[in-house]
Design an enzyme around this catalytic site. Structure first.
Site, mmCIF file in Angstrom:
data_model
loop_
_atom_site.group_PDB
_atom_site.id
_atom_site.type_symbol
_atom_site.label_atom_id
_atom_site.label_comp_id
_atom_site.label_asym_id
_atom_site.label_seq_id
_atom_site.Cartn_x
_atom_site.Cartn_y
_atom_site.Cartn_z
ATOM 1 N N TYR A 170 110.478 -7.827 45.774
ATOM 2 C CA TYR A 170 111.472 -7.792 44.692
ATOM 3 C C TYR A 170 110.781 -7.761 43.333
ATOM 4 O O TYR A 170 111.107 -6.943 42.456
ATOM 5 C CB TYR A 170 112.387 -9.004 44.804
ATOM 6 C CG TYR A 170 113.382 -9.168 43.679
ATOM 7 C CD1 TYR A 170 114.595 -8.481 43.691
ATOM 8 C CD2 TYR A 170 113.130 -10.023 42.607
ATOM 9 C CE1 TYR A 170 115.527 -8.636 42.665
ATOM 10 C CE2 TYR A 170 114.048 -10.189 41.577
ATOM 11 C CZ TYR A 170 115.235 -9.492 41.616
ATOM 12 O OH TYR A 170 116.154 -9.646 40.598
ATOM 13 N N SER A 199 113.706 -8.181 35.439
ATOM 14 C CA SER A 199 113.753 -9.590 35.830
ATOM 15 C C SER A 199 112.560 -10.337 35.264
ATOM 16 O O SER A 199 111.497 -9.751 35.011
ATOM 17 C CB SER A 199 113.754 -9.713 37.363
ATOM 18 O OG SER A 199 113.542 -11.050 37.767
#
Length: 284
Positions: free
Chosen positions: A189, A176
């Site tokens: 995350y 990500s």
């Protein structure tokens, strides 16, 4: 200035459901021209029911691959993906369960080999996120769930797959933009995605002598069920507006990148990450 990119919306159920999203994400571009780049291949794709995973499954099928679709329990979304794979003339094997469970990972490989006899591509894509305003708000339960889903699952499934991969195989991990830029409300995350990036680099070095390539894709804001199921309506309404291109990505924008990393076009690439993020410059 109006920065709206999407209608305000929120889903209380996690993981989210694609059929409830407005508008529905685009998972395949009609402008794409398949060239049989994955003919004869078998690919395992996690999180294949919707979002990026669905796009990957459909693009792979259009390129000639049979697809093992792994997902948690979103059966209706997964059925749509299965139909698209089969409309492409390929076979789909749907397996529901938690890839963070080592026993499930072993069962996935057992069923994959029983049906197809081989595994050529593994796409570790499934993940979850739970925004919190402060580190103190992240409970031990959330912390363990996020790490279990986002990085421990990759270790376990890859470990189960590797003995059955041959030279020329490809592993693709979804990391990500948050691994490189951070995110103030996605601390756990982002940490897992940093781990995914390091896992990708280290595993690529470990497997180079075996001829197995390991690369990653680092999406920026992409319109998937993860978004309305984890953010409030106001956040969703301007999702992706802060990118240089001024919009969120669609799963269809990412599918061809996974095809590239899965096929022989990228035979001289390993340990790398492709950044599909709407124009943000990432130096890492």
């Amino acid at each position: 200035m109006d920065k709206s990119t999407l209608p305000p919306q929120h889903q209380n159920q996690r993981p989210g459901r694609e059929e409830k999203m407005q508008p529905r994400p685009d998972y395949y571009s009609s402008a794409y021209r398949p060239a049989g780049k994955l003919t004869g291949k078998v690919a395992i794709v996690t999180g294949a029911d919707s979002g990026i995973g669905r796009a990957v499954a459909v693009y792979f099928a259009r390129e000639g691959a049979d697809v093992v679709m792994l997902y948690l329990e979103e059966h209706e979304d997964a059925e749509l993906t299965r139909r698209e794979v089969e409309l492409s003339g390929r076979e789909a094997l749907m397996l529901a369960g938690d890839v963070a469970d080592a026993k499930h990972c072993k069962e996935v490989i057992k069923q994959t080999l029983a049906k197809f006899g081989q595994v050529d591509v593994l796409v570790n894509n499934a993940g979850e996120q739970h925004p919190q305003q402060n580190l103190e708000d992240i409970s031990d339960d959330q912390l363990e769930r996020t790490f279990s889903s986002n990085i421990l699952a990759m270790f376990r499934l890859t470990r189960a797959v590797l003995p059955h991969m041959r030279s020329g195989a490809s592993i693709i991990n979804t990391t990500s933009i948050t691994a490189y830029k951070g995110n103030p409300v996605l601390i756990d995350y982002s940490a897992t995605k940093g781990a995914v990036t390091s896992f990708t680099r280290s595993l690529s070095l470990n497997l180079a002598e075996r001829g197995i390539r390991v690369n990653g894709v680092a999406p920026g804001p992409v319109w998937t069920p993860l978004i309305p199921s984890t953010f409030d309506e106001d956040t969703v309404s301007t999702f992706g507006a802060n990118t240089p291109l001024g919009r969120p990505g669609q799963p269809s924008d990412l599918g061809p990148a996974y095809v590239y990393l899965a096929c022989d076009d990228s035979s001289y690439m390993t340990g790398q990450v492709l950044h599909l993020n709407g124009g943000s410059v990432i130096n890492g």
